[in-house]
Design a protein around this motif. Structure first.
Motif, PDB file in Angstrom:
ATOM      1  N   ARG A  45       0.824  -1.332   0.047  1.00 39.48           N
ATOM      2  CA  ARG A  45       0.080  -0.085  -0.043  1.00 39.48           C
ATOM      3  C   ARG A  45       1.024   1.171  -0.170  1.00 39.48           C
ATOM      4  O   ARG A  45       0.348   2.572  -0.338  1.00 39.48           O
ATOM      5  N   PHE A  46       2.104   0.934   0.272  1.00 42.16           N
ATOM      6  CA  PHE A  46       2.887   2.105   0.092  1.00 42.16           C
ATOM      7  C   PHE A  46       3.998   2.227  -1.175  1.00 42.16           C
ATOM      8  O   PHE A  46       4.550   3.472  -1.021  1.00 42.16           O
ATOM      9  N   VAL A  47       3.725   1.463  -1.927  1.00 38.94           N
ATOM     10  CA  VAL A  47       4.529   1.640  -3.253  1.00 38.94           C
ATOM     11  C   VAL A  47       3.843   2.637  -4.210  1.00 38.94           C
ATOM     12  O   VAL A  47       2.568   2.940  -4.273  1.00 38.94           O
ATOM     13  N   THR A  48       5.035   3.508  -4.532  1.00 32.92           N
ATOM     14  CA  THR A  48       4.414   4.558  -5.931  1.00 32.92           C
ATOM     15  C   THR A  48       5.215   4.044  -6.958  1.00 32.92           C
ATOM     16  O   THR A  48       6.112   3.118  -7.082  1.00 32.92           O
ATOM     17  N   HIS A  49       5.214   5.028  -7.965  1.00 31.75           N
ATOM     18  CA  HIS A  49       6.010   4.813  -9.201  1.00 31.75           C
ATOM     19  C   HIS A  49       7.468   4.812  -8.860  1.00 31.75           C
ATOM     20  O   HIS A  49       8.246   4.144  -9.666  1.00 31.75           O
ATOM     21  N   LYS A  50       7.750   5.451  -7.812  1.00 30.33           N
ATOM     22  CA  LYS A  50       9.279   5.298  -7.600  1.00 30.33           C
ATOM     23  C   LYS A  50       9.922   4.395  -6.709  1.00 30.33           C
ATOM     24  O   LYS A  50      11.105   4.045  -6.640  1.00 30.33           O
ATOM     25  N   GLY A  51       8.608   3.717  -6.243  1.00 31.26           N
ATOM     26  CA  GLY A  51       9.144   2.548  -5.054  1.00 31.26           C
ATOM     27  C   GLY A  51       8.613   2.667  -3.869  1.00 31.26           C
ATOM     28  O   GLY A  51       7.593   3.443  -3.553  1.00 31.26           O
ATOM     29  N   VAL A  52       9.484   2.294  -2.684  1.00 35.92           N
ATOM     30  CA  VAL A  52       8.867   2.580  -1.473  1.00 35.92           C
ATOM     31  C   VAL A  52       9.978   3.261  -0.796  1.00 35.92           C
ATOM     32  O   VAL A  52      11.317   2.697  -0.333  1.00 35.92           O
ATOM     33  N   TYR A  53       9.697   4.532  -0.182  1.00 34.19           N
ATOM     34  CA  TYR A  53      10.536   5.417   0.477  1.00 34.19           C
ATOM     35  C   TYR A  53       9.907   5.815   1.977  1.00 34.19           C
ATOM     36  O   TYR A  53       8.815   6.297   1.825  1.00 34.19           O
ATOM     37  N   GLY A  54      10.616   5.928   2.666  1.00 31.29           N
ATOM     38  CA  GLY A  54      10.030   6.725   3.876  1.00 31.29           C
ATOM     39  C   GLY A  54      10.543   6.179   5.157  1.00 31.29           C
ATOM     40  O   GLY A  54      11.244   4.889   5.355  1.00 31.29           O
ATOM     41  N   ALA A  55      10.196   6.715   6.116  1.00 29.87           N
ATOM     42  CA  ALA A  55      10.224   5.962   7.662  1.00 29.87           C
ATOM     43  C   ALA A  55       8.931   5.391   7.936  1.00 29.87           C
ATOM     44  O   ALA A  55       7.632   5.978   7.831  1.00 29.87           O
ATOM     45  N   PHE A  56       8.984   4.123   8.582  1.00 31.92           N
ATOM     46  CA  PHE A  56       7.804   3.366   9.004  1.00 31.92           C
ATOM     47  C   PHE A  56       7.831   3.041  10.296  1.00 31.92           C
ATOM     48  O   PHE A  56       8.955   2.636  11.096  1.00 31.92           O
ATOM     49  N   GLU A  57       6.839   2.971  11.097  1.00 36.34           N
ATOM     50  CA  GLU A  57       6.587   2.445  12.433  1.00 36.34           C
ATOM     51  C   GLU A  57       6.134   1.257  12.395  1.00 36.34           C
ATOM     52  O   GLU A  57       4.874   0.889  11.680  1.00 36.34           O
ATOM     53  N   VAL A  58       6.740   0.015  12.962  1.00 31.55           N
ATOM     54  CA  VAL A  58       6.178  -1.241  12.812  1.00 31.55           C
ATOM     55  C   VAL A  58       5.939  -1.644  14.137  1.00 31.55           C
ATOM     56  O   VAL A  58       6.799  -1.546  15.051  1.00 31.55           O
ATOM     57  N   GLU A  59       4.944  -2.310  14.193  1.00 33.11           N
ATOM     58  CA  GLU A  59       4.213  -2.830  15.744  1.00 33.11           C
ATOM     59  C   GLU A  59       4.242  -4.262  15.862  1.00 33.11           C
ATOM     60  O   GLU A  59       3.466  -4.901  14.903  1.00 33.11           O
ATOM     61  N   PHE A  60       4.579  -4.895  16.746  1.00 31.20           N
ATOM     62  CA  PHE A  60       4.567  -6.432  16.897  1.00 31.20           C
ATOM     63  C   PHE A  60       4.092  -6.630  18.182  1.00 31.20           C
ATOM     64  O   PHE A  60       3.904  -5.950  19.287  1.00 31.20           O
ATOM     65  N   ASP A  61       3.421  -7.765  18.359  1.00 33.03           N
ATOM     66  CA  ASP A  61       2.656  -8.107  19.660  1.00 33.03           C
ATOM     67  C   ASP A  61       3.691  -9.006  20.572  1.00 33.03           C
ATOM     68  O   ASP A  61       5.058  -9.020  20.085  1.00 33.03           O
ATOM     69  N   GLU A  62       3.187  -9.497  21.663  1.00 35.01           N
ATOM     70  CA  GLU A  62       4.331 -10.044  22.767  1.00 35.01           C
ATOM     71  C   GLU A  62       4.932 -11.350  21.815  1.00 35.01           C
ATOM     72  O   GLU A  62       6.008 -12.051  22.510  1.00 35.01           O
ATOM     73  N   ASN A  63       4.411 -11.981  20.971  1.00 31.69           N
ATOM     74  CA  ASN A  63       4.887 -13.058  20.360  1.00 31.69           C
ATOM     75  C   ASN A  63       5.682 -12.637  19.064  1.00 31.69           C
ATOM     76  O   ASN A  63       6.054 -13.597  18.536  1.00 31.69           O
TER      77      ASN A  63
END
Length: 73
Positions: A45-63
């Protein structure tokens, strides 16, 4: 839940190449130094015609299962 921030710089041609089968995961170093492996599909969902660029916050559960990913400014 744990959160990490990663910076992604993935040109469109490389994303397409990886997504078409040669690779299914992106390995990145978080800003705090941890290495994480993420499925490329979560960046779709973040892909543009240039690709994927930027800062991303990734959230994980306890597992250590992926809960969500958001692009941050």
């Amino acid at each position: 839940m744990a959160k990490v921030t990663i910076d992604v710089s993935l040109p469109a041609y490389k994303y397409k190449e990886m997504y078409q089968g040669s690779m299914k995961y992106l390995v990145a170093r978080s800003r705090d130094g941890r290495m994480i492996q993420l499925p490329l599909s979560i960046f779709q969902r973040f892909v543009t015609h240039k690709g994927v660029y930027g800062a991303f916050e990734v959230e994980f559960d306890e597992n250590k299962k992926l809960v969500k990913i958001d692009k941050i400014l």
